[in-house]
Design an enzyme around this catalytic site. Structure first.
Site, mmCIF file in Angstrom:
data_model
loop_
_atom_site.group_PDB
_atom_site.id
_atom_site.type_symbol
_atom_site.label_atom_id
_atom_site.label_comp_id
_atom_site.label_asym_id
_atom_site.label_seq_id
_atom_site.Cartn_x
_atom_site.Cartn_y
_atom_site.Cartn_z
ATOM 1 N N GLY A 15 0.828 -1.212 0.000
ATOM 2 C CA GLY A 15 0.000 0.000 0.000
ATOM 3 C C GLY A 15 0.855 1.252 0.000
ATOM 4 O O GLY A 15 2.039 1.212 0.338
ATOM 5 N N GLY A 113 6.460 -2.317 3.083
ATOM 6 C CA GLY A 113 6.229 -2.742 4.456
ATOM 7 C C GLY A 113 6.744 -4.154 4.636
ATOM 8 O O GLY A 113 7.571 -4.628 3.838
ATOM 9 N N GLY A 115 5.411 -7.038 4.074
ATOM 10 C CA GLY A 115 5.134 -7.924 2.939
ATOM 11 C C GLY A 115 6.171 -7.748 1.847
ATOM 12 O O GLY A 115 6.741 -8.728 1.330
ATOM 13 N N THR A 116 6.469 -6.497 1.527
ATOM 14 C CA THR A 116 7.459 -6.201 0.474
ATOM 15 C C THR A 116 8.851 -6.676 0.890
ATOM 16 O O THR A 116 9.599 -7.228 0.073
ATOM 17 C CB THR A 116 7.481 -4.681 0.188
ATOM 18 O OG1 THR A 116 6.177 -4.296 -0.206
ATOM 19 C CG2 THR A 116 8.485 -4.313 -0.885
ATOM 20 N N ASP A 138 1.811 2.117 9.481
ATOM 21 C CA ASP A 138 1.620 1.259 10.661
ATOM 22 C C ASP A 138 2.809 1.274 11.628
ATOM 23 O O ASP A 138 2.663 0.894 12.791
ATOM 24 C CB ASP A 138 1.373 -0.199 10.222
ATOM 25 C CG ASP A 138 0.193 -0.333 9.279
ATOM 26 O OD1 ASP A 138 -0.690 0.537 9.302
ATOM 27 O OD2 ASP A 138 0.163 -1.316 8.508
ATOM 28 N N GLY A 181 -3.595 0.327 11.288
ATOM 29 C CA GLY A 181 -2.398 -0.149 11.987
ATOM 30 C C GLY A 181 -2.197 -1.644 11.960
ATOM 31 O O GLY A 181 -1.230 -2.153 12.534
ATOM 32 N N GLN A 285 -6.029 8.335 6.633
ATOM 33 C CA GLN A 285 -4.739 8.335 7.336
ATOM 34 C C GLN A 285 -3.567 8.109 6.396
ATOM 35 O O GLN A 285 -2.410 8.305 6.763
ATOM 36 C CB GLN A 285 -4.720 7.229 8.410
ATOM 37 C CG GLN A 285 -5.722 7.475 9.520
ATOM 38 C CD GLN A 285 -6.104 6.183 10.236
ATOM 39 O OE1 GLN A 285 -5.570 5.886 11.281
ATOM 40 N NE2 GLN A 285 -7.016 5.415 9.668
HETATM 41 O O1 F6P Z 1 -0.529 -1.317 6.000
HETATM 42 C C1 F6P Z 1 -1.174 -0.100 5.792
HETATM 43 C C2 F6P Z 1 -2.669 -0.250 5.904
HETATM 44 O O2 F6P Z 1 -3.253 1.016 5.689
HETATM 45 C C3 F6P Z 1 -3.160 -0.869 7.203
HETATM 46 O O3 F6P Z 1 -3.143 0.022 8.283
HETATM 47 C C4 F6P Z 1 -4.529 -1.337 6.785
HETATM 48 O O4 F6P Z 1 -4.963 -2.415 7.587
HETATM 49 C C5 F6P Z 1 -4.318 -1.775 5.366
HETATM 50 O O5 F6P Z 1 -3.160 -1.119 4.891
HETATM 51 C C6 F6P Z 1 -5.467 -1.468 4.437
HETATM 52 O O6 F6P Z 1 -5.196 -2.041 3.203
HETATM 53 P P1 F6P Z 1 -5.971 -1.672 1.857
HETATM 54 O O7 F6P Z 1 -5.346 -0.431 1.318
HETATM 55 O O8 F6P Z 1 -5.760 -2.852 0.993
HETATM 56 O O9 F6P Z 1 -7.407 -1.448 2.213
#
Ligand code: F6P
Length: 374
Positions: A15, A113, A115-116, A138, A181, A285
């Site tokens: 993300g 993050g 995952g990457t 996060d 988060g 956020q």
């Molecule tokens: O890791 C960042 C984050 O914004 C998390 O806080 C949240 O749970 C997730 O990504 C949301 O992911 P998506 O953008 O796929 O809805």
């Protein structure tokens, strides 16, 4: 004969978050000016390496993007080359390696993050040289005390809670504000303390609804006829499960958390006559211009990553520990999450000013017990 210039690829995994463009600008300008390197922008994260969707990045391409949210390269959290869902969960990592070689790249700089960083770690085993740059709102990446994006998310959440505070006061309500988060409570903790939330619920401390209701009732009885509850999306009731908004195997992280604020509101309504309202802050956020702190952290991380990539360092992530810049091996970062320790200084300060963490204070022991006096 002059040696061939270095070619470095740059991508945004997972993300987005505020500060990526600042980091991209820093990597590109620094590689161009200090190392005479060519920079190749890879579009939509690892997807661009599967599809060979790239574009050259020159100094002028990254001028004027320091303050912009998002990422000019595009991002995707659905393009894990080891579990590639557009092709039924296939392993397309060989395709990624082929693109990397065909593009003549000497190294990759990957913003991402956990995952990457996990994908990056596996790709280094296949011979791709990668330097990771930690980015996420996060703040949950192991090996670094800060990630860029976090400070901006905390500022946005703090301002939102401040605004909700005034209307809570007018209407004598219990207001629950849900932050993002994932499985760590950093955003809720920092925004909650900054905005003087009465209750902060984080995944690291499983809450009891009766205790939260007791705090609301006690405040009411003492004449403070409203309560502000900051709850992290990963918070859960004692013995309960995370509240899941969506599951999708196509995502790098298959679970989307969300909805705990409404679950908690229903739990509180069983104990309270007061009106209870919920606000989910969501992707707000993650959007918009980064704070000065995040711009500077992104710039510092970006220039360091450029230097490391140019010097042949691989399988490492730039990091900040105890206010000093350092690097951490990717294998120490992969597949892990940095959660809030119970002896976190801000958490302890929250307790000291009377903030409830959803359980009795004695149930939040500092993990390091004080030395006995002899
Ligand atoms: O890791 C960042 C984050 O914004 C998390 O806080 C949240 O749970 C997730 O990504 C949301 O992911 P998506 O953008 O796929 O809805």
């Amino acid at each position: 004969m002059p040696s061939k210039p270095l070619r470095i690829g740059v991508l945004t995994g997972g993300g987005d978050c505020p500060g990526i463009n600042a980091a991209l600008r820093a990597v590109t300008k620094s590689l161009t000016l200090q190392h005479n390197a060519q920079v190749v922008g890879i579009l939509d994260g690892f997807q661009g390496l599967v599809d060979r969707n790239v574009e050259p990045l020159h100094y002028r391409d990254v001028s004027g993007i320091l303050t912009r949210g998002g990422t000019i390269l595009g991002a995707s959290n659905k393009a894990n080359p080891f579990n590639y869902h557009p092709r039924g969960g296939a392993d397309v990592s060989a395709q990624v390696v082929k693109t990397y070689r065909n593009l003549g790249l000497d190294a990759l700089v990957a913003f991402g993050g956990d995952g990457t960083m996990s994908i990056a770690h596996r790709l280094t085993d296949l011979g791709i040289d990668i330097v990771g740059v930690p980015k996420t709102i996060d703040n949950d990446i192991v090996g670094t005390d800060h990630t860029f994006g976090f400070d901006t998310a905390v500022s946005i959440a703090t301002e939102a809670i401040d605004r909700i505070h005034t209307t809570a006061q007018s209407h004598h309500r219990v207001m629950i504000i849900e932050t993002m988060g994932r499985y760590s409570g950093w955003i809720a903790l920092h925004a909650g303390v900054a905005s003087g939330a009465d209750v902060i619920l984080i995944p690291e401390i499983e809450y009891e609804a009766e205790e939260v209701a007791r705090v609301c009732t006690d405040r009411e009885r003492s004449g403070q006829r409203f309560t502000i509850v900051a709850v992290a999306e990963g918070a859960k009731q004692k013995g309960g499960d995370h509240v899941v908004q969506e599951r999708g195997e196509e995502y790098t992280d298959s679970i989307r958390l969300g909805g705990i604020s409404r679950v908690l509101a229903d739990q509180l309504r069983e104990h309270l006559d007061t009106s209870v309202r919920t606000t989910v802050l969501g992707h707000m956020q993650r959007g918009g211009t980064p704070t000065a702190y995040d711009r500077n952290l992104a710039t510092a991380f970006g220039t360091r990553a450029a230097e490391l990539a140019a010097n042949g360092t691989t399988a490492a992530m730039v990091a900040i520990q105890n206010d000093s810049f350092t690097t951490v091996p990717l294998e120490e970062v992969a597949e892990k999450t940095r959660t809030v320790p119970l002896d976190d200084p801000l958490l302890r300060s929250g307790l000291d000013v009377g903030t409830s963490f959803g359980v009795e204070e004695s149930e939040v022991p500092a993990t390091t017990a004080p030395e006995p006096r002899v």
